[in-house]
Design a protein around this motif. Structure first.
Motif, mmCIF file in Angstrom:
data_model
loop_
_atom_site.group_PDB
_atom_site.id
_atom_site.type_symbol
_atom_site.label_atom_id
_atom_site.label_comp_id
_atom_site.label_asym_id
_atom_site.label_seq_id
_atom_site.Cartn_x
_atom_site.Cartn_y
_atom_site.Cartn_z
ATOM 1 N N LYS A 14 -0.224 -14.381 -21.893
ATOM 2 C CA LYS A 14 -0.969 -15.555 -21.441
ATOM 3 C C LYS A 14 -2.461 -15.370 -21.682
ATOM 4 O O LYS A 14 -3.160 -16.281 -22.116
ATOM 5 C CB LYS A 14 -0.709 -15.805 -19.956
ATOM 6 C CG LYS A 14 0.659 -16.399 -19.650
ATOM 7 C CD LYS A 14 0.806 -16.645 -18.157
ATOM 8 C CE LYS A 14 2.187 -17.229 -17.839
ATOM 9 N NZ LYS A 14 2.361 -17.436 -16.379
ATOM 10 N N GLY A 15 -2.926 -14.130 -21.395
ATOM 11 C CA GLY A 15 -4.341 -13.846 -21.595
ATOM 12 C C GLY A 15 -4.729 -13.925 -23.056
ATOM 13 O O GLY A 15 -5.766 -14.483 -23.414
ATOM 14 N N SER A 17 -3.151 -15.641 -25.400
ATOM 15 C CA SER A 17 -3.062 -17.040 -25.809
ATOM 16 C C SER A 17 -4.305 -17.813 -25.386
ATOM 17 O O SER A 17 -4.826 -18.632 -26.140
ATOM 18 C CB SER A 17 -1.813 -17.672 -25.195
ATOM 19 O OG SER A 17 -1.738 -19.037 -25.508
ATOM 20 N N LYS A 18 -4.784 -17.515 -24.180
ATOM 21 C CA LYS A 18 -5.978 -18.198 -23.682
ATOM 22 C C LYS A 18 -7.198 -17.826 -24.510
ATOM 23 O O LYS A 18 -8.037 -18.679 -24.836
ATOM 24 C CB LYS A 18 -6.200 -17.824 -22.215
ATOM 25 C CG LYS A 18 -7.241 -18.680 -21.516
ATOM 26 C CD LYS A 18 -7.274 -18.385 -20.035
ATOM 27 C CE LYS A 18 -8.300 -19.285 -19.341
ATOM 28 N NZ LYS A 18 -8.352 -19.016 -17.883
ATOM 29 N N ASP A 19 -7.285 -16.543 -24.881
ATOM 30 C CA ASP A 19 -8.399 -16.085 -25.719
ATOM 31 C C ASP A 19 -8.347 -16.750 -27.091
ATOM 32 O O ASP A 19 -9.380 -17.148 -27.638
ATOM 33 C CB ASP A 19 -8.345 -14.562 -25.887
ATOM 34 C CG ASP A 19 -8.671 -13.831 -24.590
ATOM 35 O OD1 ASP A 19 -9.266 -14.464 -23.697
ATOM 36 O OD2 ASP A 19 -8.313 -12.648 -24.476
ATOM 37 N N ASP A 21 -6.976 -19.640 -27.843
ATOM 38 C CA ASP A 21 -7.332 -21.054 -27.697
ATOM 39 C C ASP A 21 -8.844 -21.230 -27.585
ATOM 40 O O ASP A 21 -9.412 -22.189 -28.125
ATOM 41 C CB ASP A 21 -6.650 -21.651 -26.463
ATOM 42 C CG ASP A 21 -5.164 -21.891 -26.690
ATOM 43 O OD1 ASP A 21 -4.703 -21.668 -27.828
ATOM 44 O OD2 ASP A 21 -4.463 -22.289 -25.737
ATOM 45 N N THR A 22 -9.487 -20.304 -26.889
ATOM 46 C CA THR A 22 -10.949 -20.361 -26.760
ATOM 47 C C THR A 22 -11.606 -20.198 -28.127
ATOM 48 O O THR A 22 -12.560 -20.912 -28.470
ATOM 49 C CB THR A 22 -11.451 -19.254 -25.809
ATOM 50 O OG1 THR A 22 -10.830 -19.413 -24.531
ATOM 51 C CG2 THR A 22 -12.962 -19.321 -25.647
ATOM 52 N N SER A 54 -0.156 -18.972 -33.410
ATOM 53 C CA SER A 54 -0.965 -19.437 -32.279
ATOM 54 C C SER A 54 -1.902 -20.569 -32.699
ATOM 55 O O SER A 54 -2.155 -21.497 -31.921
ATOM 56 C CB SER A 54 -1.778 -18.280 -31.694
ATOM 57 O OG SER A 54 -2.603 -17.689 -32.686
ATOM 58 N N TYR A 58 -1.918 -24.333 -31.278
ATOM 59 C CA TYR A 58 -3.154 -24.930 -30.761
ATOM 60 C C TYR A 58 -3.389 -26.312 -31.377
ATOM 61 O O TYR A 58 -3.738 -27.268 -30.686
ATOM 62 C CB TYR A 58 -4.348 -24.016 -31.058
ATOM 63 C CG TYR A 58 -5.682 -24.641 -30.719
ATOM 64 C CD1 TYR A 58 -6.168 -24.630 -29.415
ATOM 65 C CD2 TYR A 58 -6.437 -25.273 -31.709
ATOM 66 C CE1 TYR A 58 -7.392 -25.223 -29.102
ATOM 67 C CE2 TYR A 58 -7.654 -25.867 -31.406
ATOM 68 C CZ TYR A 58 -8.125 -25.842 -30.099
ATOM 69 O OH TYR A 58 -9.325 -26.447 -29.788
#
Length: 356
Positions: A14-15, A17-19, A21-22, A54, A58
């Motif tokens: 999750k971390g 994936s969040k990075d 996306d950022t 990824s 996105y």
């Protein structure tokens, strides 16, 4: 303990994936900047990441924004890199791109683009359309058949002898009829328009396409391209698809159409004395009505050289002949071409025991 490890892995994913996306969010913001150097370098980074799972995820989650940015890039100084991004992306999310009217946009660009050696990205646009044509929605767009009107229009066409017309398909056929030239972007590609053959294979796979090929002229154009070694196997697959439709048989079997003679010439070896053989067989045919031999059609003799060495092509010819032998009308036409003699000639020169 195992559950704790799995939970930890999920949190890490999750971390990550969040990075990601950022990062992607920042890149799509930078590509909208006014500074040329920033836009150019950002497009290059996007191109390098566009195939990442990824990144694709996105873009799907932010479809409206991302696709609008990439598609608008086709009308900018960064056309080539934006186009390359879309070509790669079309292998992953073709339906989303089709829904964004990308096929219509591509053909509008092709309509306006001048074919010069200095600037021509046509082959990339064709690759993009080829990817999009793998979806039925893409094929219907190329044929200019809105899905909501598809059924009623096709029912009307069933009883019509008129040739259905699509600007997009005609544009592709026009380009395909041009002399073969090396691609301008990738010099390793010897046929700039080769991917049109793949589009035609996809288009010819739907039954609705038959009405767009009810023309001896178009079928003869395909015949000519089929005799080009670089295109033969691909065009032959298109011919197999088209001949599955009995709607096209009157055109395929027309006396002015040399599609089938072209196919048969691929597996016929023209011998030194073939002209004399042809005349002799014609003479025998007139004197002996009971003969069970038919002379080889002159068109086959004119177009043939030696038996093709391609196993793929020979297998495709066999598939086509098997399909055409089913209906009585096409079977009789094949006999008029001298199919028995062609097959005997093929058997005589065939070295591959797997074929015979």
């Amino acid at each position: 303990m195992e559950e704790e490890v799995n939970d930890g892995k999920k949190e890490t994913d999750k971390g990550t994936s969040k990075d990601d996306d950022t990062l992607y969010d920042e890149l799509f913001s930078l590509v909208c900047e006014d500074k040329d150097i920033v836009k150019r370098e950002t497009y290059k980074i996007l191109l390098g990441l566009i195939d990442n799972e990824s990144m694709v995820a996105y873009i799907q989650n932010n479809e409206k924004r991302c696709l609008k940015i990439l598609i608008s890039g086709l009308n900018s100084n960064y056309e080539v890199v934006a186009l390359q991004c879309l070509v790669n992306l079309s292998a992953h999310i073709p339906k989303e791109l089709i829904q964004r009217n990308l096929i219509e946009i591509v053909f509008d660009i092709l309509r306006d683009e001048e074919e010069t050696e200095a600037k021509s990205h046509t082959e990339l646009y064709i690759m993009l359309v080829a990817n999009l044509s793998r979806e039925k929605e893409g094929i219907y767009k190329i044929l200019d058949l809105p899905e909501e009107k598809l059924k009623e229009e096709m029912e009307a066409e069933e009883n019509s002898k008129e040739l259905a017309v699509s600007y997009y398909l005609n544009k592709l056929l026009h380009l395909f009829s041009e002399p073969i030239v090396t691609a301008t972007i990738n010099k390793n590609i010897t046929d700039k328009y080769f991917f049109i053959a793949h589009i035609l294979i996809n288009v010819s796979s739907v039954k609705e396409c038959a009405h767009f090929f009810k023309s001896v002229f178009l079928l003869n154009m395909l015949s000519k391209q089929m005799l080009q070694p670089e295109r033969c196997a691909a065009v032959l697959q298109c011919v197999i698809n088209l001949c599955m439709s009995e709607v096209l048989h009157p055109y395929v079997l027309d006396e002015e159409c040399y599609l089938i003679p072209s196919v048969l010439s691929l597996v016929y070896t023209r011998e030194k004395d073939s002209e004399e053989d042809f005349l002799m067989l014609c003479s025998i045919g007139t004197r002996e009505k009971e003969t069970n031999k038919d002379p080889v059609h002159q068109l086959i003799l004119d177009m043939s050289t030696v038996l093709t060495t391609s196993t793929d092509i020979k297998k495709k010819v066999m598939i086509l002949l098997r399909n055409l032998f089913s209906p009585e009308l096409t079977r009789q036409r094949l006999r008029s071409y001298g199919i028995e003699h062609v097959l005997k000639n093929w058997l005589k020169y065939e070295k591959n025991t797997g074929i015979t």
